[in-house]
Every structure is written in C-alpha cells, then in structure tokens.
Scaffold this motif. Structure first.
Motif, PDB file in Angstrom:
ATOM      1  N   UNK A  51       0.810  -1.220   0.000  1.00  0.00           N
ATOM      2  CA  UNK A  51       0.000   0.000   0.000  1.00  0.00           C
ATOM      3  C   UNK A  51       0.845   1.273   0.000  1.00  0.00           C
ATOM      4  N   UNK A  52       1.993   1.240   0.677  1.00  0.00           N
ATOM      5  CA  UNK A  52       2.840   2.439   0.725  1.00  0.00           C
ATOM      6  C   UNK A  52       3.443   2.739  -0.640  1.00  0.00           C
ATOM      7  N   UNK A  53       3.922   1.715  -1.325  1.00  0.00           N
ATOM      8  CA  UNK A  53       4.477   1.920  -2.670  1.00  0.00           C
ATOM      9  C   UNK A  53       3.395   2.465  -3.599  1.00  0.00           C
ATOM     10  N   UNK A  54       2.194   1.896  -3.505  1.00  0.00           N
ATOM     11  CA  UNK A  54       1.086   2.400  -4.308  1.00  0.00           C
ATOM     12  C   UNK A  54       0.807   3.860  -3.987  1.00  0.00           C
ATOM     13  N   UNK A  55       0.826   4.207  -2.705  1.00  0.00           N
ATOM     14  CA  UNK A  55       0.596   5.588  -2.301  1.00  0.00           C
ATOM     15  C   UNK A  55       1.644   6.538  -2.855  1.00  0.00           C
ATOM     16  N   UNK A  56       2.910   6.106  -2.832  1.00  0.00           N
ATOM     17  CA  UNK A  56       3.993   6.942  -3.359  1.00  0.00           C
ATOM     18  C   UNK A  56       3.820   7.169  -4.862  1.00  0.00           C
ATOM     19  N   UNK A  68       1.038   7.047  -6.681  1.00  0.00           N
ATOM     20  CA  UNK A  68      -0.091   7.935  -6.945  1.00  0.00           C
ATOM     21  C   UNK A  68       0.183   9.350  -6.440  1.00  0.00           C
ATOM     22  N   UNK A  69       0.979   9.468  -5.384  1.00  0.00           N
ATOM     23  CA  UNK A  69       1.371  10.790  -4.929  1.00  0.00           C
ATOM     24  C   UNK A  69       2.211  11.514  -5.959  1.00  0.00           C
ATOM     25  N   UNK A  70       3.123  10.788  -6.596  1.00  0.00           N
ATOM     26  CA  UNK A  70       3.948  11.379  -7.649  1.00  0.00           C
ATOM     27  C   UNK A  70       3.102  11.776  -8.853  1.00  0.00           C
ATOM     28  N   UNK A  71       2.126  10.937  -9.193  1.00  0.00           N
ATOM     29  CA  UNK A  71       1.237  11.258 -10.315  1.00  0.00           C
ATOM     30  C   UNK A  71       0.489  12.564 -10.054  1.00  0.00           C
ATOM     31  N   UNK A  72      -0.066  12.702  -8.859  1.00  0.00           N
ATOM     32  CA  UNK A  72      -0.816  13.916  -8.538  1.00  0.00           C
ATOM     33  C   UNK A  72       0.106  15.127  -8.400  1.00  0.00           C
ATOM     34  N   UNK A  73       1.323  14.897  -7.933  1.00  0.00           N
ATOM     35  CA  UNK A  73       2.264  16.011  -7.814  1.00  0.00           C
ATOM     36  C   UNK A  73       2.629  16.575  -9.181  1.00  0.00           C
ATOM     37  N   UNK A  74       2.778  15.694 -10.162  1.00  0.00           N
ATOM     38  CA  UNK A  74       3.107  16.141 -11.515  1.00  0.00           C
ATOM     39  C   UNK A  74       1.890  16.766 -12.188  1.00  0.00           C
ATOM     40  N   UNK A  81      -0.104  19.711  -8.304  1.00  0.00           N
ATOM     41  CA  UNK A  81       0.818  20.611  -7.620  1.00  0.00           C
ATOM     42  C   UNK A  81       1.872  19.769  -6.899  1.00  0.00           C
ATOM     43  N   UNK A  82       3.142  20.162  -6.955  1.00  0.00           N
ATOM     44  CA  UNK A  82       4.207  19.350  -6.331  1.00  0.00           C
ATOM     45  C   UNK A  82       3.976  19.087  -4.848  1.00  0.00           C
ATOM     46  N   UNK A  83       3.440  20.082  -4.126  1.00  0.00           N
ATOM     47  CA  UNK A  83       3.271  19.915  -2.681  1.00  0.00           C
ATOM     48  C   UNK A  83       2.139  18.958  -2.322  1.00  0.00           C
ATOM     49  N   UNK A  84       1.310  18.598  -3.274  1.00  0.00           N
ATOM     50  CA  UNK A  84       0.256  17.632  -2.997  1.00  0.00           C
ATOM     51  C   UNK A  84       0.800  16.205  -2.917  1.00  0.00           C
ATOM     52  N   UNK A  85       2.073  16.051  -3.177  1.00  0.00           N
ATOM     53  CA  UNK A  85       2.702  14.735  -3.088  1.00  0.00           C
ATOM     54  C   UNK A  85       2.413  14.076  -1.746  1.00  0.00           C
ATOM     55  N   UNK A  86       2.566  14.833  -0.662  1.00  0.00           N
ATOM     56  CA  UNK A  86       2.514  14.253   0.678  1.00  0.00           C
ATOM     57  C   UNK A  86       1.095  13.821   1.057  1.00  0.00           C
ATOM     58  N   UNK A  87       0.118  14.684   0.807  1.00  0.00           N
ATOM     59  CA  UNK A  87      -1.260  14.329   1.162  1.00  0.00           C
ATOM     60  C   UNK A  87      -1.797  13.204   0.283  1.00  0.00           C
ATOM     61  N   UNK A  88      -1.369  13.168  -0.993  1.00  0.00           N
ATOM     62  CA  UNK A  88      -1.836  12.106  -1.878  1.00  0.00           C
ATOM     63  C   UNK A  88      -1.191  10.763  -1.543  1.00  0.00           C
ATOM     64  N   UNK A  92      -4.148   4.831   2.247  1.00  0.00           N
ATOM     65  CA  UNK A  92      -5.384   4.372   2.888  1.00  0.00           C
ATOM     66  C   UNK A  92      -6.243   3.586   1.895  1.00  0.00           C
ATOM     67  N   UNK A  93      -6.429   4.125   0.691  1.00  0.00           N
ATOM     68  CA  UNK A  93      -7.260   3.454  -0.311  1.00  0.00           C
ATOM     69  C   UNK A  93      -6.653   2.118  -0.745  1.00  0.00           C
ATOM     70  N   UNK A  94      -5.335   2.074  -0.887  1.00  0.00           N
ATOM     71  CA  UNK A  94      -4.674   0.825  -1.279  1.00  0.00           C
ATOM     72  C   UNK A  94      -4.785  -0.210  -0.175  1.00  0.00           C
ATOM     73  N   UNK A  95      -4.676   0.229   1.080  1.00  0.00           N
ATOM     74  CA  UNK A  95      -4.863  -0.692   2.202  1.00  0.00           C
ATOM     75  C   UNK A  95      -6.279  -1.250   2.200  1.00  0.00           C
TER      76      UNK A  95
END
Length: 207
Positions: free
Chosen positions: A136-141, A143-149, A152-159, A165-168
């Motif tokens: 789940x963490x790898x999946x989160x990372x 998708x976080x990178x996808x949303x950051x690109x 907005x770059x700073x949305x990396x962390x919240x995404x 959570x969704x992957x879990x």
C-alpha cells in the motif's frame, strides 16, 4: 500508522445491543437505584468484552474516507503553513457551474478511473501480499507522484497518505470479495473523500 489505519477499518461490531435492565425500584431510594444501575453497567461491560468485532463494507467506506480526508487536510495544512502558500485549490470555485463541473470530475470521473487503474496495478501483487504496509505504501507513493506532476508538487505528501489508505482498503477487502465488489467499495470511499474535500474547498473559498 499502518496499524492505526487497519484498526480504524474495524470499528464496527455485531451484537444485539441488549442492555439488561433492573426491575423498577420498590423503595424509591437513590442508593438502591444507583446499585442497580452499576449492576446493569457491569453486565453490559461483560457482554461488550465478548462482542465479535467485524468490519462491514459500509463502515469500511465511511471510515476510510474520513481517515483519508482528515489526514490529507492535516498534511496540506502543515505544508501550507511551512511554505506560506495556498496551493490546494488554485481554481476559484465562485459559481454553481464551476462547482458542479468540478464535482462531476472529482466525485464521479476521477474516483472511477483512478480506482480502476489502482486496482488493476495492485491485482498482480495482491496474492504475494503478506499483510505488511509495503505494497500500500508503494502504491501511495506512485499515486502521490502522479498527482504532484499533474496538479501541484506539494500535494505529493497528502496524496501519498490518501492512496495509502485506499490501497490498504483494496488489498484487505479484495482478500474476501471479488474484484468488482472491491472496486465498488474503494471507488465509493474515494468518491466520498473527494466530495468532502470539495466541500471544504468551497467552504474555505467562500468564507
């Protein structure tokens, strides 16, 4: 953090909810009523210890959405304070047409497409998942990178948090249900999360 998420996905329990009641006090003495109340309370506590905890799909959807939005908003707030910039919603939602168009995209289109892609990418690794938070963490990372690109770059962390959570939720639910039922559960949790996020954005911009 992973254990907290898993624990919150198991918040509901099954039980008859019966609380033994004492007979009506015959003497009208406060002490007698208090004694009977404490006796009933002890019986209720004993029954609660024997309750079988079990997650329902509805509770999983709601709890996952709430965990996701609370965590994402908290992370975004910390990042905004640290950077002194407002970046969460650069688009101004000041009329109903913009709000409705954004709602259709965030609450219907985005959860459907993203959950479908997420489930398809998690599916090949699901059988090897041993209950650890790595998948789940790898999946989160990712998708976080996808949303950051894309956003907005700073949305990396919240995404990262939200999709963790969704992957879990996906890998845990998928072990008991079919792909499409699991997809429906995760998609609904995603949609509720996005709806709450949109509501907070509109509230923030108009207050």
């Amino acid at each position: 953090v992973y254990r907290i998420v898993v624990a919150y996905l198991s918040l509901t329990y099954e039980g008859d909810g019966h609380i033994p009641k004492g007979t009506q006090a015959t003497y009208g003495v406060v002490l007698t009523r208090l004694t009977r109340f404490l006796s009933a309370f002890r019986v209720r506590a004993s029954e609660t210890r024997r309750v079988r905890w079990q997650t329902t799909l509805t509770s999983a959807i709601l709890v996952s959405a709430i965990i996701g939005i609370v965590g994402a908003v908290s992370i975004d707030s910390v990042v905004e304070i640290a950077t002194q910039k407002r970046f969460v919603a650069p688009q101004t939602l000041d009329d109903w047409k913009a709000i409705i168009a954004t709602a259709v995209f965030l609450v219907i289109f985005s959860p459907f497409v993203e959950t479908l892609i997420m489930g398809a990418t998690l599916e090949p690794f699901r059988k090897r998942w041993m209950g650890w938070p790595v998948l789940p963490f790898v999946s989160g990372v990712v998708w976080g990178l996808v949303h950051a690109v894309a956003n907005h770059p700073y949305q990396l962390f919240s995404m990262i948090w939200l999709f963790f959570v969704l992957s879990t939720l996906y890998v845990r639910t998928r072990s008991q249900y079919s792909f499409w039922k699991t997809f429906g559960v995760v998609c609904m949790a995603h949609a509720v999360n996005n709806f709450l996020a949109l509501f907070l954005i509109v509230l923030r911009q108009n207050l």
